[in-house]
Design an enzyme around this catalytic site. Structure first.
Site, PDB file in Angstrom:
ATOM      1  N   HIS A 173       0.839  -1.273   0.004  1.00 48.76           N
ATOM      2  CA  HIS A 173      -0.122   0.164   0.027  1.00 48.76           C
ATOM      3  C   HIS A 173       0.825   1.180  -0.220  1.00 48.76           C
ATOM      4  CE1 HIS A 173      -3.300   2.552   1.078  1.00 48.76           C
ATOM      5  NE2 HIS A 173      -4.043   1.641   0.813  1.00 48.76           N
ATOM      6  N   ASP A 210      -7.920  -5.767   0.408  1.00 50.96           N
ATOM      7  CA  ASP A 210      -8.180  -6.721  -0.830  1.00 50.96           C
ATOM      8  C   ASP A 210      -7.676  -8.222  -0.588  1.00 50.96           C
ATOM      9  OD1 ASP A 210      -9.559  -4.989  -2.530  1.00 50.96           O
ATOM     10  OD2 ASP A 210      -7.438  -3.958  -2.861  1.00 50.96           O
TER      11      ASP A 210
HETATM   12  N1  COA Z   1       4.253  -7.888  -4.089  1.00 50.77           N
HETATM   13  C1  COA Z   1       5.508  -7.913  -4.183  1.00 50.77           C
HETATM   14  N2  COA Z   1       6.201  -6.603  -4.301  1.00 50.77           N
HETATM   15  C2  COA Z   1       5.476  -5.623  -3.903  1.00 50.77           C
HETATM   16  C3  COA Z   1       4.219  -5.581  -3.746  1.00 50.77           C
HETATM   17  C4  COA Z   1       3.537  -6.845  -3.663  1.00 50.77           C
HETATM   18  N3  COA Z   1       1.999  -6.715  -3.546  1.00 50.77           N
HETATM   19  N4  COA Z   1       3.726  -4.432  -3.566  1.00 50.77           N
HETATM   20  C5  COA Z   1       4.873  -3.586  -3.687  1.00 50.77           C
HETATM   21  N5  COA Z   1       5.804  -4.204  -3.962  1.00 50.77           N
HETATM   22  C6  COA Z   1       7.433  -3.638  -3.838  1.00 50.77           C
HETATM   23  C7  COA Z   1       7.661  -3.287  -5.513  1.00 50.77           C
HETATM   24  O1  COA Z   1       7.949  -4.149  -6.297  1.00 50.77           O
HETATM   25  C8  COA Z   1       8.604  -2.163  -5.272  1.00 50.77           C
HETATM   26  O2  COA Z   1       9.876  -2.918  -4.998  1.00 50.77           O
HETATM   27  P1  COA Z   1      11.349  -2.204  -5.482  1.00 50.77           P
HETATM   28  O3  COA Z   1      11.437  -1.090  -4.676  1.00 50.77           O
HETATM   29  O4  COA Z   1      12.283  -3.135  -5.235  1.00 50.77           O
HETATM   30  O5  COA Z   1      11.100  -1.861  -6.809  1.00 50.77           O
HETATM   31  C9  COA Z   1       8.314  -1.637  -3.881  1.00 50.77           C
HETATM   32  O6  COA Z   1       7.617  -2.732  -3.193  1.00 50.77           O
HETATM   33  C10 COA Z   1       7.384  -0.286  -3.961  1.00 50.77           C
HETATM   34  O7  COA Z   1       6.227  -0.804  -4.829  1.00 50.77           O
HETATM   35  P2  COA Z   1       5.350   0.260  -5.762  1.00 50.77           P
HETATM   36  O8  COA Z   1       4.639  -0.652  -6.331  1.00 50.77           O
HETATM   37  O9  COA Z   1       6.367   1.148  -6.415  1.00 50.77           O
HETATM   38  O10 COA Z   1       4.574   1.025  -4.524  1.00 50.77           O
HETATM   39  P3  COA Z   1       3.418   1.774  -4.832  1.00 50.77           P
HETATM   40  O11 COA Z   1       3.291   2.666  -3.647  1.00 50.77           O
HETATM   41  O12 COA Z   1       3.588   2.656  -6.139  1.00 50.77           O
HETATM   42  O13 COA Z   1       2.069   0.980  -5.154  1.00 50.77           O
HETATM   43  C11 COA Z   1       0.690  -0.755  -4.752  1.00 50.77           C
HETATM   44  C12 COA Z   1       1.164   0.547  -4.234  1.00 50.77           C
HETATM   45  C13 COA Z   1      -0.886  -0.978  -3.875  1.00 50.77           C
HETATM   46  C14 COA Z   1      -0.082  -0.391  -6.149  1.00 50.77           C
HETATM   47  C15 COA Z   1       1.451  -1.915  -4.770  1.00 50.77           C
HETATM   48  O14 COA Z   1       1.903  -2.072  -3.601  1.00 50.77           O
HETATM   49  C16 COA Z   1       0.793  -3.284  -5.602  1.00 50.77           C
HETATM   50  O15 COA Z   1       0.991  -3.191  -6.632  1.00 50.77           O
HETATM   51  N6  COA Z   1       0.259  -3.983  -4.837  1.00 50.77           N
HETATM   52  C17 COA Z   1      -0.306  -5.133  -5.148  1.00 50.77           C
HETATM   53  C18 COA Z   1      -1.879  -4.891  -5.820  1.00 50.77           C
HETATM   54  C19 COA Z   1      -2.946  -4.578  -4.636  1.00 50.77           C
HETATM   55  O16 COA Z   1      -3.016  -5.296  -3.897  1.00 50.77           O
HETATM   56  N7  COA Z   1      -3.493  -3.470  -4.802  1.00 50.77           N
HETATM   57  C20 COA Z   1      -4.646  -3.261  -3.784  1.00 50.77           C
HETATM   58  C21 COA Z   1      -4.149  -1.988  -3.041  1.00 50.77           C
HETATM   59  S1  COA Z   1      -5.474  -1.587  -1.850  1.00 50.77           S
END
Ligand code: COA
EC number: 2.3.3.16
Length: 386
Positions: free
Chosen positions: A266, A322
Site C-alpha cells: 500500500h 483486498d
Molecule cells: N508484491 C511484491 N512486491 C511488492 C508488492 C506486492 N504486492 N507491492 C509493492 N511491492 C514492491 C515493489 O515491487 C517495489 O519494489 P522495489 O522497490 O524493489 O522496486 C516496492 O515494493 C514499492 O512498490 P510500488 O509498486 O512502487 O509501490 P506503490 O506505492 O507505487 O504501489 C500498490 C502500491 C498497492 C499499487 C502496490 O503495493 C501493489 O501493486 N500491490 C498489489 C496490488 C494490490 O493489492 N492493490 C490493492 C491496494 S489496496
C-alpha cells in the site's frame, strides 16, 4: 524557467484539503470523520456510515430514518437502463457493465453540467448522491441475473442495503449473519482518503460535470488490478497456488520473477492495513459459529499471509483490504468477478462525499508536466520522409 516539481505517482503530494477520512500509515489506523473504523464496523451500519461520510456528523435517528427510506425508495432503476443492459455482452466483466450503466444514468438526467444554482443547492446534491448509492447495488444484481438469462429480481424495500443486495443476487433472503458481514464489508470499503479512484472523482468533479460521469470515471479507475481489481486477483492467485504446501514455492518463484503478490502492499500503510485485520477476524468468528465454511482457499490465504509477511514485511509490505475481502466473499459463495463491483457499491459513498467536498470549494485540476520531447522541429512533407 525553473523545472516544475515532479513526484511519480504523486507520492506525498497533497491534492486537496479534506475532512472526510484519515489514515495513519505508520500505526495502521483508519478513521472516517474522526471515528475509528473498528468502532464503526462494531456499532454502525452502511446506511449510517454513508450519511456520516456525506454530512460529516453522526446522524440523528430522524435524519438516518429519512436517508434510509430514501435509499429504499430509490433502488429501482429505469426500465430503459435494463434495456441498455440487455445489449451488453454477457461475457463482459461486471465492472465494465457497471461503468457503462452508471454513466448511462446521466442520459436520464436533464443537464450535462451543474449550474451555479445546483452546485449551491445542498439538498439537490444530496438527493443525487443518495440515488446513486441506492441504485448501484440494483444494477450489479440485475446484471448477475441477466447475464445468466434470468429476469432481474426486484429490490425489496423491507430489507437493509446489504441484505437486499444478497437477496437480489441469489433470490433468497440471506442469513442475517451473512447480511451483517456484507454490511461490515461495505463499511470497510466505503472510504479511503485520496486513492486513485477518489482522485479521479476530484479531477472529474472539478470540471462541474454531472455526478454520473464522476462516478463512472471512478468505477473505471477502481477496476484496475493495482486498485480495487486486486480482490479478484487474490482469489485467482490462491486458486492457482492450490494447496497450503505449494505456498512457499509459489511465493519464491513469483518474487524471483518480480511479480506482485496480490492483496499486499500500500502506498500509505507501512504496516498491516487495519481493514485486513478486521476482515480476517470476522471470517474466523463466523466460521467458528457455523455461518461460513472454512474452505481450502481460506487455509491457503492464511499461509500466504504468514509467508508473504515474512518475506515482504521488512520492506513495509503487508496484507491490504483486498487480501481478505476477496476470500471472504468467496466463502460467502459470491462469484469472483462481483468482488470489485461490490467494492464500487460501497465506495460510492466516499466518492460522493468527496464530490460534494470538491464542489464546495472548487478549482479545476490542471497540473503541469516536465516536457521531455523534441523542440522546434521543421515540418517534412510525407513524400520526403524516409
Ligand atoms: N508484491 C511484491 N512486491 C511488492 C508488492 C506486492 N504486492 N507491492 C509493492 N511491492 C514492491 C515493489 O515491487 C517495489 O519494489 P522495489 O522497490 O524493489 O522496486 C516496492 O515494493 C514499492 O512498490 P510500488 O509498486 O512502487 O509501490 P506503490 O506505492 O507505487 O504501489 C500498490 C502500491 C498497492 C499499487 C502496490 O503495493 C501493489 O501493486 N500491490 C498489489 C496490488 C494490490 O493489492 N492493490 C490493492 C491496494 S489496496
Amino acid at each position: 524557467m525553473a523545472e516544475p516539481n515532479f513526484a511519480p505517482g504523486l507520492e506525498g503530494v497533497a491534492a486537496t484539503h479534506s475532512s472526510i477520512s484519515n489514515i495513519d500509515g505508520a500505526a495502521g489506523l483508519l478513521s472516517y470523520r474522526g471515528f475509528a473504523i473498528a468502532d464503526l464496523v462494531a456499532h454502525s451500519s452502511f446506511e449510517e456510515v454513508a450519511l456520516l461520510l456525506l454530512d460529516g456528523v453522526l446522524p440523528s435517528a430522524a435524519d438516518l430514518g429519512e436517508f434510509d427510506r430514501g435509499l429504499r425508495a430509490h433502488r429501482q432503476v429505469k426500465y430503459n437502463v435494463r434495456e441498455i443492459m440487455k445489449f451488453m455482452p454477457v461475457t463482459g466483466h461486471p465492472m465494465d457493465m457497471l461503468h457503462c450503466a452508471v454513466a448511462s444514468l446521466g442520459m436520464f438526467y436533464p443537464q450535462q453540467e451543474l449550474s451555479d444554482a445546483e452546485r449551491e443547492n445542498t439538498p439537490h446534491l444530496d438527493a443525487m448522491a443518495m440515488r446513486i448509492i441506492a441504485r448501484m447495488p440494483t444494477i450489479v444484481a440485475m446484471w448477475e441475473q441477466m447475464r445468466f438469462g434470468n429476469d432481474p429480481i426486484p429490490p425489496r424495500p423491507d430489507l437493509s442495503h446489504a441484505a437486499n443486495f444478497l437477496y437480489m443476487i441469489s433470490g433468497r433472503e440471506p442469513d442475517p449473519a451473512l447480511a451483517k458481514i456484507l454490511d461490515s464489508c461495505l463499511i470497510l470499503h466505503a472510504e479511503h482518503t485520496i486513492n486513485a479512484s477518489t482522485f479521479s472523482v476530484l479531477v472529474t468533479g472539478s470540471t462541474l460535470t454531472n455526478p454520473y460521469h464522476v462516478i463512472g470515471g471512478a468505477i473505471g479507475t477502481l477496476a484496475g488490478p493495482l486498485h480495487g481489481g486486486a480482490n479478484q486477483k487474490v482469489v485467482e492467485m490462491l486458486e492457482e497456488i492450490g494447496s497450503v504446501q505449494r505456498v512457499g514455492a509459489y511465493l519464491d518463484e513469483r518474487m524471483a520473477n518480480k511479480g506482485k503478490i496480490w492483496g499486499f502492499g500500500h502506498r500509505i500503510y507501512k504496516t498491516r492495513d487495519p481493514r485486513a485485520a478486521i476482515l480476517k477476524e470476522m471470517m474466523e468468528n463466523l466460521a467458528s459459529h457455523g455461518h461460513l465454511r472454512h474452505s481450502r482457499l481460506f487455509e491457503i490465504a492464511i499461509e500466504v499471509e504468514r509467508q508473504a509477511t515474512e518475506r515482504l514485511g521488512p520492506k513495509g509490505i503487508h496484507a491490504n483490504v483486498d487480501f481478505y475481502s476477496g476470500v471472504l466473499y468467496h466463502e460467502m459463495g459470491i462469484k469472483a468477478d462481483l468482488f470489485t463491483p461490490i467494492f464500487a457499491m460501497a465506495r460510492s459513498a466516499g466518492w460522493l462525499a468527496h464530490w460534494r467536498e470538491q464542489l464546495a470549494d472548487n478549482r479545476i485540476f490542471r497540473p503541469t508536466q516536465v516536457y521531455t520531447g523534441e523542440q522546434g522541429q521543421g515540418y517534412i512533407p510525407v513524400v520526403q520522409r524516409s
